[in-house]
Design an enzyme around this catalytic site. Structure first.
Site, mmCIF file in Angstrom:
data_model
loop_
_atom_site.group_PDB
_atom_site.id
_atom_site.type_symbol
_atom_site.label_atom_id
_atom_site.label_comp_id
_atom_site.label_asym_id
_atom_site.label_seq_id
_atom_site.Cartn_x
_atom_site.Cartn_y
_atom_site.Cartn_z
ATOM 1 N N ASP A 1 0.848 -1.196 0.000
ATOM 2 C CA ASP A 1 0.000 0.000 0.000
ATOM 3 C C ASP A 1 0.884 1.246 0.000
ATOM 4 O O ASP A 1 2.030 1.220 0.479
ATOM 5 C CB ASP A 1 -0.997 0.008 1.177
ATOM 6 C CG ASP A 1 -0.333 0.035 2.540
ATOM 7 O OD1 ASP A 1 0.681 -0.669 2.726
ATOM 8 O OD2 ASP A 1 -0.818 0.772 3.425
ATOM 9 N N ASP B 1 9.075 3.778 -0.929
ATOM 10 C CA ASP B 1 8.297 3.382 0.262
ATOM 11 C C ASP B 1 7.056 2.622 -0.163
ATOM 12 O O ASP B 1 5.996 3.211 -0.289
ATOM 13 C CB ASP B 1 7.927 4.637 1.058
ATOM 14 C CG ASP B 1 7.200 4.307 2.349
ATOM 15 O OD1 ASP B 1 7.206 3.139 2.769
ATOM 16 O OD2 ASP B 1 6.610 5.235 2.935
ATOM 17 N N GLU C 1 -0.113 -0.848 5.868
ATOM 18 C CA GLU C 1 0.954 -0.289 6.713
ATOM 19 C C GLU C 1 0.777 1.207 6.833
ATOM 20 O O GLU C 1 0.957 1.773 7.905
ATOM 21 C CB GLU C 1 2.330 -0.603 6.117
ATOM 22 C CG GLU C 1 3.484 -0.390 7.100
ATOM 23 C CD GLU C 1 3.969 1.052 7.192
ATOM 24 O OE1 GLU C 1 4.645 1.394 8.183
ATOM 25 O OE2 GLU C 1 3.686 1.852 6.287
ATOM 26 N N GLU C 2 0.409 1.843 5.724
ATOM 27 C CA GLU C 2 0.270 3.310 5.744
ATOM 28 C C GLU C 2 -1.039 3.735 6.404
ATOM 29 O O GLU C 2 -1.207 4.897 6.756
ATOM 30 C CB GLU C 2 0.321 3.867 4.309
ATOM 31 C CG GLU C 2 1.600 3.550 3.536
ATOM 32 C CD GLU C 2 2.811 4.329 4.039
ATOM 33 O OE1 GLU C 2 2.720 4.974 5.094
ATOM 34 O OE2 GLU C 2 3.854 4.256 3.374
HETATM 35 N N1 LIG Z 1 -0.021 4.636 10.567
HETATM 36 C C1 LIG Z 1 0.513 3.550 11.281
HETATM 37 C C2 LIG Z 1 2.010 3.521 11.377
HETATM 38 C C3 LIG Z 1 2.721 4.861 11.379
HETATM 39 C C4 LIG Z 1 4.170 4.611 11.197
HETATM 40 C C5 LIG Z 1 4.993 5.840 10.963
HETATM 41 N N2 LIG Z 1 6.250 5.393 10.463
HETATM 42 C C6 LIG Z 1 6.999 6.119 9.650
HETATM 43 O O1 LIG Z 1 6.654 7.205 9.269
HETATM 44 C C7 LIG Z 1 8.327 5.510 9.230
HETATM 45 C C8 LIG Z 1 9.218 6.543 8.645
HETATM 46 C C9 LIG Z 1 10.661 6.366 9.048
HETATM 47 O O2 LIG Z 1 10.966 5.958 10.154
HETATM 48 O O3 LIG Z 1 11.526 6.682 8.242
HETATM 49 C C10 LIG Z 1 5.210 6.614 12.247
HETATM 50 O O4 LIG Z 1 6.257 6.488 12.896
HETATM 51 O O5 LIG Z 1 4.309 7.370 12.624
HETATM 52 C C11 LIG Z 1 -0.069 3.411 12.680
HETATM 53 O O6 LIG Z 1 -0.258 4.426 13.339
HETATM 54 O O7 LIG Z 1 -0.276 2.286 13.104
HETATM 55 ZN ZN LIG Z 2 6.720 2.176 4.372
HETATM 56 ZN ZN LIG Z 3 5.301 5.365 4.449
#
Ligand SMILES: N[C@@H](CCC[C@H](NC(=O)CCC(=O)O)C(=O)O)C(=O)O
Ligand SMILES: [Zn+2]
Ligand SMILES: [Zn+2]
Length: 399
Positions: A74, A105, A139-140
């Site tokens: 995704d 990504d 995942e997103e």
């Molecule tokens: N939407 C999901 C997971 C959210 C994950 C998000 N991760 C990143 O942005 C990785 C980017 C990086 O480390 O380079 C985050 O940390 O918010 C949920 O909430 O379950």
């Molecule tokens: Zn990712």
């Molecule tokens: Zn992402």
């Protein structure tokens, strides 16, 4: 399509508009690529009330020590397509770059892994162990009907992993910069303060909740939570919004909320951090310098979403196999890091040791997301070498 060519594989995946929660043809494309390589494929759909149904993908091949490659097909929305120099799902190649949503990504990581496995099969090296691909379409998004459920679904079938490699973009500037060997925890909450609405010119008849919100903000941010630990950067709290919902300049609002997110080190658990946040909020409730002569305000704290625990991977052979492969291809000694956001590795760590290495993340989630073709080739070589090294390390342990 030639599965040994990561550029062709990535282009095919990018042409599938798999914006969360839509499959967009990406998992079908993946299935058509890996089945001829000998993988058995299943695509369980997971559901939960109040969330979109999500199609997931599990493919496995071989017997012996089990390496699971994990990731997601995704992608985040494109934003305004006018901001892109090439259509986001066209997979245009220009000046040595492949453009498209998901290029780094993380369809690029998946393409490199598929190409690495296909090259090994073409060389007649399929027999070193079991390889699986654990791929989600969530995942997103909320990450509720994705990796966390897919892992339990796989475990219920009697499968167990010896190690996992996640292909998220881990490099800040150039391929070879950074391997993620753990992730910080994440905790979000909202502090709501009840006041009494009134006329700004008659504040003695009202009770402005922002006087308390300011004290809460100050208390939450004033003291460091820790100085960092051996493997983690310092815990950090960010206030992400302060709201009253009040459009008028001559009205004292009746209620205000403050929302925060904390990214935390292994000095804390979600529970110990909640206790500390509540201590700071209570200190602000009774001790704010903007409420002298007034009763303590009424405050409620609500925890938002599901907190993530921090984790650190301690598998030396897994980290060494990946580091050596990165160094061999890029000539760099990658930093072993726990910085950045969370990833689905936070779920995998409950099943087996997990490390993460992928492309350079600079353009992820942006318009004109793109990957240098050279990086895609190099990542394929890194994954190929990693598989050789990791299987060899397992064979050495078994001998
Ligand atoms: N939407 C999901 C997971 C959210 C994950 C998000 N991760 C990143 O942005 C990785 C980017 C990086 O480390 O380079 C985050 O940390 O918010 C949920 O909430 O379950
Ligand atoms: Zn990712
Ligand atoms: Zn992402």
């Amino acid at each position: 399509m030639d599965p040994t060519d990561p550029i062709a594989v990535l282009a095919a995946l990018i042409r599938c508009p798999s914006v969360t929660p839509h499959e967009g043809g990406a998992l079908t494309t993946l299935q058509e690529l890996v089945e001829p390589l000998g993988f058995s494929v299943e695509r369980p759909v997971f559901t939960e009330a109040g969330t979109p149904d999500i199609e997931n993908f599990y493919a496995a091949c071989g017997t012996g020590p089990h390496l699971c490659f994990a990731g997601h097909t995704d992608v985040v929305p494109t934003g305004d397509e006018a901001d892109w120099s090439a259509p986001p799902f066209a997979a245009e190649i220009r000046d040595g770059m492949l453009y498209g949503r998901g290029a780094v990504d993380m369809k690029g990581g998946i393409a490199a892994f598929v190409a690495a496995v296909a090259r090994r099969k073409a060389r007649g090296e399929p027999g070193d162990g079991r390889i699986s691909l654990l791929i989600t379409g969530d995942e997103e998004g909320p990450a509720i009907n994705g990796t966390i459920k897919l892992l339990d679904w796989v475990a219920a079938r009697g499968e167990r992993f010896d190690a996992s490699l996640v292909g998220e973009p881990t490099n800040p500037n150039a391929l070879g910069d950074m391997i993620k060997i753990g992730r910080r925890g994440s905790l979000s909450g909202t502090v709501a303060v009840k006041g009494r609405q009134g006329h700004v010119a008659y504040p003695h008849l009202a009770d402005n909740p922002l006087r308390t919100i300011v004290a809460v903000a100050d208390r939450l941010m004033a003291e460091p939570f820790d100085e960092g630990t051996a493997a983690f950067p310092p815990t950090n709290l960010e206030i992400t919004s302060i709201d009253t919902g009040n459009p008028a300049t001559n009205v004292i609002p009746g209620r205000s909320t403050l929302t925060f997110n904390i990214r935390f080190s292994d000095a804390w658990t979600p529970e110990s951090l909640k206790t500390e946040v509540l201590r700071r909020v209570e200190a602000a409730r009774t001790g704010g310098s903007y409420r002298v002569g007034r009763d303590a305000a009424e405050i409620a704290v609500e925890w938002r979403g599901r907190p993530s625990e921090s984790f650190l991977t301690r598998s030396d052979d897994l980290i060494a196999s990946l580091s050596a492969s990165v160094a061999s291809v890029t000539g760099k000694s990658p930093q072993l890091s726990t910085t950045g956001g969370t990833s689905d590795a936070r779920f995998i760590k409950d099943h087996c040791p997990v490390v993460e290495f992928g492309l350079v993340g600079q353009t992820m989630h942006m318009a004109d997301e793109r990957v240098p073709i050279a990086d895609l080739e190099a990542l394929t070589e890194i994954y190929d070498q990693f598989l050789s090294r990791w299987f060899a390390s397992r064979a050495a342990v078994a001998a």
